[in-house]
Design a protein around this motif. Structure first.
Motif, mmCIF file in Angstrom:
data_model
loop_
_atom_site.group_PDB
_atom_site.id
_atom_site.type_symbol
_atom_site.label_atom_id
_atom_site.label_comp_id
_atom_site.label_asym_id
_atom_site.label_seq_id
_atom_site.Cartn_x
_atom_site.Cartn_y
_atom_site.Cartn_z
ATOM 1 N N SER B 150 0.834 -1.208 0.000
ATOM 2 C CA SER B 150 0.000 0.000 0.000
ATOM 3 C C SER B 150 0.858 1.242 0.000
ATOM 4 N N PHE B 151 1.913 1.242 0.806
ATOM 5 C CA PHE B 151 2.799 2.399 0.852
ATOM 6 C C PHE B 151 3.402 2.643 -0.519
ATOM 7 N N GLY B 152 3.851 1.556 -1.160
ATOM 8 C CA GLY B 152 4.416 1.693 -2.495
ATOM 9 C C GLY B 152 3.403 2.257 -3.482
ATOM 10 N N LEU B 153 2.138 1.853 -3.361
ATOM 11 C CA LEU B 153 1.115 2.377 -4.257
ATOM 12 C C LEU B 153 0.829 3.841 -3.961
ATOM 13 N N ILE B 154 0.730 4.193 -2.667
ATOM 14 C CA ILE B 154 0.378 5.565 -2.292
ATOM 15 C C ILE B 154 1.414 6.551 -2.815
ATOM 16 N N ILE B 155 2.725 6.222 -2.641
ATOM 17 C CA ILE B 155 3.727 7.198 -3.065
ATOM 18 C C ILE B 155 3.699 7.424 -4.572
ATOM 19 N N LYS B 156 3.193 6.456 -5.329
ATOM 20 C CA LYS B 156 3.092 6.672 -6.765
ATOM 21 C C LYS B 156 1.759 7.303 -7.151
ATOM 22 N N GLU B 157 0.720 7.055 -6.359
ATOM 23 C CA GLU B 157 -0.586 7.616 -6.692
ATOM 24 C C GLU B 157 -0.621 9.108 -6.420
ATOM 25 N N ILE B 158 0.105 9.548 -5.397
ATOM 26 C CA ILE B 158 0.045 10.958 -5.021
ATOM 27 C C ILE B 158 0.468 11.870 -6.162
ATOM 28 N N PRO B 159 1.612 11.638 -6.844
ATOM 29 C CA PRO B 159 1.952 12.541 -7.954
ATOM 30 C C PRO B 159 0.888 12.553 -9.048
ATOM 31 N N PHE B 160 0.308 11.388 -9.348
ATOM 32 C CA PHE B 160 -0.679 11.350 -10.422
ATOM 33 C C PHE B 160 -1.920 12.143 -10.035
ATOM 34 N N LEU B 161 -2.425 11.943 -8.830
ATOM 35 C CA LEU B 161 -3.622 12.669 -8.398
ATOM 36 C C LEU B 161 -3.327 14.153 -8.292
ATOM 37 N N LEU B 162 -2.103 14.489 -7.883
ATOM 38 C CA LEU B 162 -1.731 15.895 -7.808
ATOM 39 C C LEU B 162 -1.757 16.520 -9.196
ATOM 40 N N LEU B 163 -1.220 15.802 -10.171
ATOM 41 C CA LEU B 163 -1.226 16.306 -11.547
ATOM 42 C C LEU B 163 -2.645 16.542 -12.028
ATOM 43 N N MET B 164 -3.527 15.579 -11.799
ATOM 44 C CA MET B 164 -4.910 15.710 -12.260
ATOM 45 C C MET B 164 -5.609 16.860 -11.546
ATOM 46 N N THR B 165 -5.322 17.007 -10.254
ATOM 47 C CA THR B 165 -5.942 18.095 -9.501
ATOM 48 C C THR B 165 -5.447 19.438 -10.014
ATOM 49 N N TRP B 296 -1.859 22.913 12.131
ATOM 50 C CA TRP B 296 -1.303 21.570 12.328
ATOM 51 C C TRP B 296 -1.667 20.696 11.135
ATOM 52 N N LEU B 297 -2.874 20.905 10.604
ATOM 53 C CA LEU B 297 -3.322 20.096 9.472
ATOM 54 C C LEU B 297 -2.505 20.437 8.228
ATOM 55 N N ARG B 298 -2.212 21.730 8.071
ATOM 56 C CA ARG B 298 -1.396 22.138 6.937
ATOM 57 C C ARG B 298 -0.009 21.553 7.047
ATOM 58 N N GLY B 299 0.526 21.591 8.276
ATOM 59 C CA GLY B 299 1.853 21.029 8.481
ATOM 60 C C GLY B 299 1.873 19.539 8.181
ATOM 61 N N LEU B 300 0.821 18.857 8.646
ATOM 62 C CA LEU B 300 0.747 17.413 8.418
ATOM 63 C C LEU B 300 0.697 17.108 6.924
ATOM 64 N N SER B 301 -0.132 17.846 6.197
ATOM 65 C CA SER B 301 -0.257 17.539 4.764
ATOM 66 C C SER B 301 1.053 17.805 4.037
ATOM 67 N N ALA B 302 1.707 18.900 4.402
ATOM 68 C CA ALA B 302 2.998 19.167 3.764
ATOM 69 C C ALA B 302 3.984 18.073 4.082
ATOM 70 N N GLY B 303 4.003 17.672 5.357
ATOM 71 C CA GLY B 303 4.925 16.607 5.762
ATOM 72 C C GLY B 303 4.681 15.326 4.985
ATOM 73 N N LEU B 304 3.406 14.950 4.826
ATOM 74 C CA LEU B 304 3.113 13.686 4.141
ATOM 75 C C LEU B 304 3.521 13.742 2.679
ATOM 76 N N ILE B 305 3.221 14.879 2.044
ATOM 77 C CA ILE B 305 3.589 14.971 0.622
ATOM 78 C C ILE B 305 5.104 14.974 0.453
ATOM 79 N N ILE B 306 5.783 15.707 1.312
ATOM 80 C CA ILE B 306 7.244 15.726 1.209
ATOM 81 C C ILE B 306 7.794 14.339 1.484
ATOM 82 N N LEU B 307 7.196 13.625 2.448
ATOM 83 C CA LEU B 307 7.639 12.268 2.741
ATOM 84 C C LEU B 307 7.494 11.373 1.519
ATOM 85 N N SER B 308 6.359 11.450 0.828
ATOM 86 C CA SER B 308 6.170 10.558 -0.315
ATOM 87 C C SER B 308 7.136 10.908 -1.439
ATOM 88 N N ALA B 309 7.339 12.212 -1.683
ATOM 89 C CA ALA B 309 8.295 12.592 -2.722
ATOM 90 C C ALA B 309 9.696 12.145 -2.344
#
Lengths: 404, 560
Positions: B150-165, B296-309
């Motif tokens: 799942s982790f492997g899928l999530i880190i690849k799905e995030i860039p694609f969903l970000l692009l579409m968004t 805190w929510l903004r920090g968390l989201s930034a942290g998660l995205i930076i983590l996946s990248a």
């Protein structure tokens, strides 16, 4: 709608019209001239760089001498190739197939033979170099896992199940299935095998079966509903006792032989096994394993068999494939193959019956630091009939394939 | 001539899927006369349901698909909500394309080398901090719940969903909405959720469903990181097909039908979830909860995205490190020696696959872009606005699991004598590449100001002139980006190349998985690294060409 049909038809631009190949090796000159200019697609496992290099050398030599180009199609699992040829048969493709020669043995050969996926007429026994094959002392060149070969595949090399371990970690390796079981309980988390139906995983299960079954002779005949449960009971009892002390407590298994070797390289397990006696030396030369790794066998014997090359029924370059198979059987190619610096795979030829120059060639072959000498390899246990493997795989999946 | 393009585009998308599905439906019901199965029966399904752990496999696919898509989508939306317009956002916007272009298998290998018990992270802290001289016996990779997968899928799905968004943001009138919700006193995140998300979600919904369908039927990531006892359904279907003893085509056909069912169920569950979230949102909106303290929510989201990248980038770096490593024993944090031996050994053998990969990828992206441009131009000339009509059909190849229709397609091409032929390879790649190319191209296409065209026509030129000399040059950047995206998708395709290619088209991706079966991490690292770098070259080429084309066009350069 018309439009879509037009487009569909326009795609059928090049349906290949292949000649029907009727190559009979008895007339070798005709085969040679037919083969000249052909390209043979040799589908063989590509996971070992040294084997890939050897195949490339063999291909170049055959191109120089006979004008036959050989392309090595690297597969991760021979079963894919069987599936591909089966798909061709399902689609009614009886000519111009994409597979000309396949590296194969055991269950895959039995499956291809059963489904009629091989060249129908015996060809291997008619190859010029077949006369050097050691049929007398190596019965597995004529019976592949008890299934008669009938000349439908040409022998290529010998395989013997050897184990290996790192001598720097422990000195006295186990000497039988029973003592391996004790070793595992004393060293939890340090042993595993690839998950069936992977070939090396099922081979390990067969080794245990041959050692533990009450009546080994029954394994040479097909398995039936009556004799199966009693024959395999000791095997599954051993597995039930040993699995809790396995690597990852048997909740996961490595997917294939490569995965197993990597575990040994990382130090996650202490004992691994391979079918090629020179595999440990290969890995040491690659830098994968430390040079303290050594091979060992069980004194009572381990499974041994032959691996072959076969030609599918719809091969487009059958003549070229025969020429290549014949070259692979030649003393020159077999000696080079046995050299541990190149590959280290034992020969199928009767060395003492060869011409003098070839005998000296074999005598000069390097075996490798971790390879056991031929006389140290121990007795060869015969492979069981393939029907035993099918049932064992199904039973294994039922018992251990789903961890609750 | 132009009339043909929309029909051709539809044909490219739908015909292979239809043909493929037909090719598995018949064997699923026991009918495969060429192999001796003449009677229609439910025997394959009986065999299927007798397989041990089937429910577990199906549930695993269903669960991981839904969970990974939900998490990836949540992370992306939170990030966009919290950080739109900031410098961090622009940085990650720039990173999206390169991250997206890393093929799934390479990213999965990188993750494997990173988090496995014998992997880099453990080696960093052993034996100093943990005292481990040997790798711990922990079930991290191949764990039964599929967390590593799942982790492997999530880190690849995030860039694609970000692009579409990102592509959909312009339509959603974000700036106005943000000003309004801020004026009403809402925090950034909740304001975005109430104001922008409903309109935005309508645009990206099909992309999210495509991600969901992929996640429920993924094969290569599941083989590398997923559980084995039992494996997810798609992996087992592939194994059954390759094993004539276990049932072969018939059982695999039945399994593929089940896989379609699982994917369909996941999509339905997601749609139900949409409704539930919508109802929940309405309830929350009525309460008037402002949620101004959302840093805190903004920090968390930034942290998660930076983590996946960072994970993807770290994985690639590790692949590179392994490819130049000499002997590298556990628990050393770094290799004992560095050498180019692996590259020297593997390099020459990869030239052929490299050539094939590039040939296939360049032709596919070229064909996809041409087809997309033709179809879009036709729509434009007919005066239709942004076509929602054809858009849903576009997603069909992405919603049907690959294992389901590729087997049937293989049989069809074999019957036609075309397996391994270039047209067959091109078509099977186009099926997967075209949707991404079209999606990436259609928004910039329709947001082009039509006044330019009208002006040109008024000056006396025909519609072709408008297309070739005005519209296309102005849209050069999106066109090249779409081509680079198509190039990247084609490189990463594994099953289509393997099954339809008949072994005649070894690409870097198929070679990576074949060589990885030998267990030598150095070789696996080298080939996976090559596989990861190739798509990046496509994007780099697109950027270079754009800057060369626009060197004398300042306005085009800056608008982008």
């Amino acid at each position: 709608m018309r439009f879509l049909f037009a487009l569909l038809l326009s795609l059928i631009i090049a349906v290949p019209i292949a000649r029907a190949e009727t190559s009979d090796p008895s007339n070798w000159n005709a085969v040679l001239s037919q083969a000249k200019g052909q390209t043979v697609y040799f589908h063989a496992w590509g996971g070992e760089a040294r084997i890939n290099d050897y195949i490339e050398w063999a291909g170049k030599t055959v191109e120089d001498r006979f004008g036959v180009r050989v392309t090595h199609v690297k597969v991760s699992d021979t079963a894919e190739v069987v599936s591909r040829v089966l798909t061709d048969k399902a689609a009614g493709r009886s000519e111009g197939g994409k597979v000309d020669l396949v590296w194969i043995n055991g269950e895959n050969f039995a499956a291809m033979k059963r489904e009629g996926l091989l060249q129908p007429a015996a060809w291997a026994t008619k190859l010029p170099n077949y006369r050097f094959v050691d049929v007398a002392n190596k019965p597995s060149v004529e019976r592949d896992f008890t299934v008669p070969v009938d000349g439908l595949e040409a022998p290529w090399g010998m395989a013997k199940l050897v184990f290996f371990h790192d001598e720097a970690r422990f000195q006295k390796p186990p000497a039988s299935a029973a003592s391996l079981g004790r070793w595992i309980s004393e060293n939890p988390g340090r042993f595993t095998y690839p998950q069936p139906p992977d070939f090396s995983g099922t081979t390990f299960l067969k080794q245990l079966l041959v050692e533990l079954t009450p009546n080994p002779a029954a394994l040479q005949a097909p398995a039936t509903d009556e004799n199966f449960p009693a024959a395999v009971a000791p095997l599954f009892a051993w597995l039930d006792a040993a699995h809790p002390n396995f690597w990852r407590s048997a909740r996961a298994f490595p997917r294939d032989y490569g995965g197993l070797r990597q575990l040994l390289a990382d130090g996650e397990i202490d004992i691994a096994f391979a079918f090629n006696p020179a595999d440990a030396s290969s890995a040491i030369a690659n830098g994968e394993l430390p040079d303290t790794v050594r091979s060992f066998v069980f004194p009572a014997g381990t499974l041994g068999n032959t691996h072959f090359v076969a030609i599918p029924f719809n091969a487009a370059a059958a003549a070229g494939a025969m020429v290549f198979a014949d070259f692979l059987l030649s003393p020159e190619a077999q000696a080079r193959k046995e050299d541990a610096a190149i590959w280290g795979d034992p020969t199928v030829l009767a060395v003492d019956k060869l011409p003098l120059e070839d005998v000296t060639r074999f005598a000069a072959v390097e075996r490798g630091i971790a390879t056991l000498r031929p006389e140290e390899l121990g007795p060869v246990l015969a492979e069981p009939h393939p029907s035993w493997v099918e049932r064992i795989e199904t039973e294994w999946a039922r018992r251990y394939g789903v961890i609750q | 001539m132009l009339r043909l393009f929309p029909a051709a585009a539809l044909f490219v998308l739908l015909a292979p899927v239809a043909a493929g599905l037909a090719g598995i439906l018949l064997p699923a019901f026991g009918y495969l006369p060429t192999l001796g199965h003449d009677d229609v029966s439910l025997e394959p399904f009986r065999q299927l349901f007798a397989m041990p752990g089937l429910a577990r496999s199906a549930l695993l696919s269903f669960g991981t698909g839904l969970a990974t898509t939900a998490i990836a989508f949540a992370v992306v939306i939170l990030f966009v909500a919290g950080w739109r317009g900031t410098r961090l956002f622009r940085t990650l916007e720039g990173l999206v394309s390169p991250l997206l272009s890393v093929p799934h298998a390479a990213a999965a290998f990188g993750l494997l080398f990173l988090i496995a018990p014998a992997g880099f992270l453990v080696r960093l802290v052993s034996p100093e901090l943990t005292g481990w001289e040997r790798p711990p016996d922990l079930l991290i990779v191949q764990d039964r719940l599929g967390l590593a997968m799942s982790f492997g899928l999530i880190i690849k799905e995030i860039p694609f969903l970000l692009l579409m968004t990102l592509a959909a943001l312009p339509q959603a009138r974000v700036a106005e909405m943000e000003r309004m919700t801020a004026a009403l006193g809402y925090g950034r995140v909740v304001g975005f959720m109430h104001g922008v998300l409903p309109a935005l979600y309508r645009q990206v919904r099909l992309a999210v469903l495509a991600v969901l369908a992929y996640a429920t039927s993924v094969v290569d990531v599941a083989i590398i990181l997923g559980p084995t006892t039992p494996a997810p359904l798609a992996v087992r279907v592939l194994d059954w097909r390759n094993d004539p003893d276990l049932g072969g085509h018939l059982l695999a056909g039945a399994g593929a039908v089940l896989q379609i069912g699982v994917t369909g169920a996941a999509i339905l569950a997601w749609l139900a979830g949409e409704r539930a979230c919508g109802a929940l949102a309405r309830v929350i909106a009525k309460t008037g909860w402002r949620a101004t303290a959302d840093s805190w929510l903004r920090g968390l989201s930034a942290g998660l995205i930076i983590l996946s990248a960072a994970t993807i980038l770290a994985g690639i770096a590790l692949l590179g490190l392994w490819s130049i490593a000499g002997p590298w024993r556990f628990p050393d944090a770094l290799p004992a020696a560095v050498s180019l031996a692996t590259w020297m050994r593997v390099g020459p053998g990869l030239l052929g696959p490299l050539r094939d990969t590039l040939l296939l990828a360049v032709s596919t992206s070229f064909a996809a872009v041409a087809l997309a441009l033709g179809a879009l131009e036709r729509e434009a000339r007919l005066g239709r606005a942004a076509a929602g009509r054809g858009l849903r059909l576009l997603y069909i190849p992405l919603l049907v699991p690959q294992v389901a229709f590729l087997f049937g397609l293989q049989i069809l091409f074999s019957w036609l004598g075309l397996d391994g032929a270039f047209p067959a390879m091109l078509l099977s790649h186009l099926v997967f590449v075209f949707p991404y190319v079209f999606l990436s191209l259609s928004d910039p296409w329709w947001s082009w100001d039509p006044h330019y065209g009208q002006l040109t026509r008024a000056l006396g030129h025909g519609p072709s002139f408008v297309f070739w000399r005005v519209r296309l040059p102005m849209l050069a950047r999106p066109v090249l980006t779409a081509a680079a995206l198509g190039f990247a998708v084609s490189i990463g395709l594994y099953l289509p190349t393997l099954l339809i290619g008949g072994g005649r088209w070894p690409t870097i991706t198929t070679e990576t998985l074949a060589l990885a079966s030998g267990g030598d991490r150095k070789i696996a690292g080298a080939t996976a690294l090559l596989q990861a770098l190739l798509p990046f070259l496509g994007f780099a080429a697109a950027a270079v060409i754009t800057s060369v084309l626009f060197r004398n066009r300042r306005a085009l350069r800056s608008s982008g």
